[in-house]
Design a protein around this motif. Structure first.
Motif, PDB file in Angstrom:
ATOM      1  N   MET A   1      -3.697 -70.665 -11.796  1.00 27.34           N
ATOM      2  CA  MET A   1      -3.689 -71.559 -12.966  1.00 27.34           C
ATOM      3  C   MET A   1      -2.320 -72.239 -13.067  1.00 27.34           C
ATOM      4  N   ASP A   2      -2.310 -73.576 -13.126  1.00 30.56           N
ATOM      5  CA  ASP A   2      -1.058 -74.295 -13.299  1.00 30.56           C
ATOM      6  C   ASP A   2      -1.151 -75.171 -14.545  1.00 30.56           C
ATOM      7  N   THR A   3      -0.017 -75.712 -14.932  1.00 35.50           N
ATOM      8  CA  THR A   3       0.025 -76.462 -16.186  1.00 35.50           C
ATOM      9  C   THR A   3      -0.766 -77.765 -16.100  1.00 35.50           C
ATOM     10  N   ARG A   4      -0.950 -78.291 -14.895  1.00 36.35           N
ATOM     11  CA  ARG A   4      -1.747 -79.513 -14.786  1.00 36.35           C
ATOM     12  C   ARG A   4      -3.172 -79.262 -15.272  1.00 36.35           C
ATOM     13  N   ASN A   5      -3.758 -78.144 -14.826  1.00 33.46           N
ATOM     14  CA  ASN A   5      -5.109 -77.826 -15.271  1.00 33.46           C
ATOM     15  C   ASN A   5      -5.160 -77.535 -16.772  1.00 33.46           C
ATOM     16  N   TYR A   8      -5.362 -80.791 -18.456  1.00 29.57           N
ATOM     17  CA  TYR A   8      -6.734 -81.294 -18.363  1.00 29.57           C
ATOM     18  C   TYR A   8      -7.612 -80.623 -19.419  1.00 29.57           C
ATOM     19  N   PHE A   9      -7.472 -79.301 -19.509  1.00 29.93           N
ATOM     20  CA  PHE A   9      -8.283 -78.541 -20.463  1.00 29.93           C
ATOM     21  C   PHE A   9      -8.025 -79.003 -21.896  1.00 29.93           C
ATOM     22  N   ILE A  10      -6.745 -79.178 -22.271  1.00 24.02           N
ATOM     23  CA  ILE A  10      -6.410 -79.548 -23.644  1.00 24.02           C
ATOM     24  C   ILE A  10      -6.922 -80.947 -23.967  1.00 24.02           C
ATOM     25  N   ALA A  11      -6.900 -81.842 -22.994  1.00 21.28           N
ATOM     26  CA  ALA A  11      -7.444 -83.182 -23.227  1.00 21.28           C
ATOM     27  C   ALA A  11      -8.931 -83.102 -23.560  1.00 21.28           C
ATOM     28  N   VAL A  12      -9.677 -82.273 -22.834  1.00 23.79           N
ATOM     29  CA  VAL A  12     -11.102 -82.109 -23.128  1.00 23.79           C
ATOM     30  C   VAL A  12     -11.275 -81.433 -24.483  1.00 23.79           C
ATOM     31  N   TYR A  13     -10.445 -80.430 -24.757  1.00 24.65           N
ATOM     32  CA  TYR A  13     -10.529 -79.699 -26.029  1.00 24.65           C
ATOM     33  C   TYR A  13     -10.329 -80.652 -27.210  1.00 24.65           C
ATOM     34  N   GLN A  66      -4.741 -72.140 -27.653  1.00 28.01           N
ATOM     35  CA  GLN A  66      -3.589 -71.567 -28.347  1.00 28.01           C
ATOM     36  C   GLN A  66      -2.473 -71.204 -27.371  1.00 28.01           C
ATOM     37  N   TYR A  67      -2.833 -70.489 -26.293  1.00 32.05           N
ATOM     38  CA  TYR A  67      -1.812 -70.056 -25.346  1.00 32.05           C
ATOM     39  C   TYR A  67      -1.428 -71.167 -24.369  1.00 32.05           C
ATOM     40  N   GLY A  68      -2.365 -72.070 -24.107  1.00 30.33           N
ATOM     41  CA  GLY A  68      -2.069 -73.185 -23.220  1.00 30.33           C
ATOM     42  C   GLY A  68      -1.006 -74.100 -23.798  1.00 30.33           C
TER      43      GLY A  68
END
Length: 298
Positions: A1-5, A8-13, A66-68
């Motif tokens: 898991m890297d910060t780029r993913n 991506y996740f937060i943008a979808v969230y 939250q943790y991301g």
């Protein structure tokens, strides 16, 4: 898991829509979907429920958000620390302040600060939700009303300031040296709407005394409230030093409120887990000196 993913996740969230998130990230929708599937495989659980065209975050998705955010903030802090180490008095500072303080108090300070530190980019945001902006990592620090103790924040008291009554110089009240809450309920008042920090603070003091503040007009801007006072529409209850830096309305007089009176307590806040670099530290010192001098030498 890297910060780029994680990005991506937060943008979808935030969008709950893969196509809109992909457009914001400037990548294709299939690429974004693939990266989210990789994250879900890594965690062994879905991060989003896909019901037709509707996207809903799962409980695991809420936790990762939250943790991301903390992971992304840690990455930004690391980059800021290294950048400042190499560049000296450089960097960007994001500051949240209350609208009235920005309009009437702090601009001269920011001008002086920029003159002394021309290489520091200062971004100032006007908001009544200072604490939320800090907790959500939208800004580096903020100046707002004192709130309850929060272990996620560093909270530095800046001082206390009483509220006065601001009236038109032609008003029958203009000759008064002081006024009480009981007397105020008999006069025409213009204020912020209910729900605004300053209005709620004033209302509570009235309620504690068994009184109710009635308003003739309400507006969300301190500037417009002063315009209403200047036009003779009514008086307003505002922090004592509101016009101290910009005495642009000689037709407005400030009258102290005697007895029980509204008082606001200000504090400077930033995230307890934040890296505070030299540029942020410089601004913090300027702000603390400014408010200390203002409250100690009214």
């Amino acid at each position: 898991m890297d910060t780029r993913n994680i990005k991506y996740f937060i943008a979808v969230y935030e969008h709950l829509h893969f196509t809109k998130a992909a457009e914001e990230l400037n990548i294709s929708q299939p690429t974004l979907s693939q990266q989210i599937r990789i994250l879900e495989a890594e965690f062994g659980t879905p991060l989003f429920d896909r019901i037709g065209k509707k996207v809903v975050a799962t409980e695991a998705g809420h936790l990762l958000r939250q943790y991301g955010e903390k992971m992304l903030q840690a990455e930004r802090d690391a980059k800021s620390a290294v950048k400042e180490l190499l560049s000296g008095d450089r960097g960007t500072v994001r500051l949240a302040v209350l609208p009235s303080d920005l309009d009437f108090q702090l601009v001269p300070l920011f001008v002086q600060f920029k003159s002394k530190y021309p290489n520091i980019q200062l971004q100032v945001f006007s908001t009544i939700y200072v604490q939320d902006e800090v907790l959500n990592h939208n800004v580096d620090m903020g100046i707002g009303m004192k709130g309850p103790a929060d272990k996620k924040l560093v909270q530095i008291p800046l001082g206390s300031e009483p509220y006065h009554l601001f009236v038109n110089s032609a008003s029958e009240l203009a000759a008064r040296k002081e006024i009480t809450l009981e007397e105020l309920v008999q006069h025409t008042i213009v204020m912020y709407p209910k729900g605004y920090l300053g209005r709620d603070l004033v209302d509570k003091v009235f309620q504690d005394e068994g009184l109710e503040l009635h308003t003739a007009m309400e507006t969300s801007s301190a500037t417009s409230l002063l315009q209403l006072v200047s036009a003779g529409v009514g008086a307003t209850i505002q922090p004592k030093e509101l016009l101290s830096q910009f005495p642009i309305r000689p037709d407005i007089i400030s009258i102290p409120i005697t007895g029980p009176r509204p008082v606001r307590h200000l504090e400077l806040i930033y995230g307890a887990d934040r890296f505070i670099g030299s540029s942020q530290r410089q601004l913090m010192n300027w702000l603390m000196d400014f408010f200390n001098n203002r409250f100690l030498n009214p």
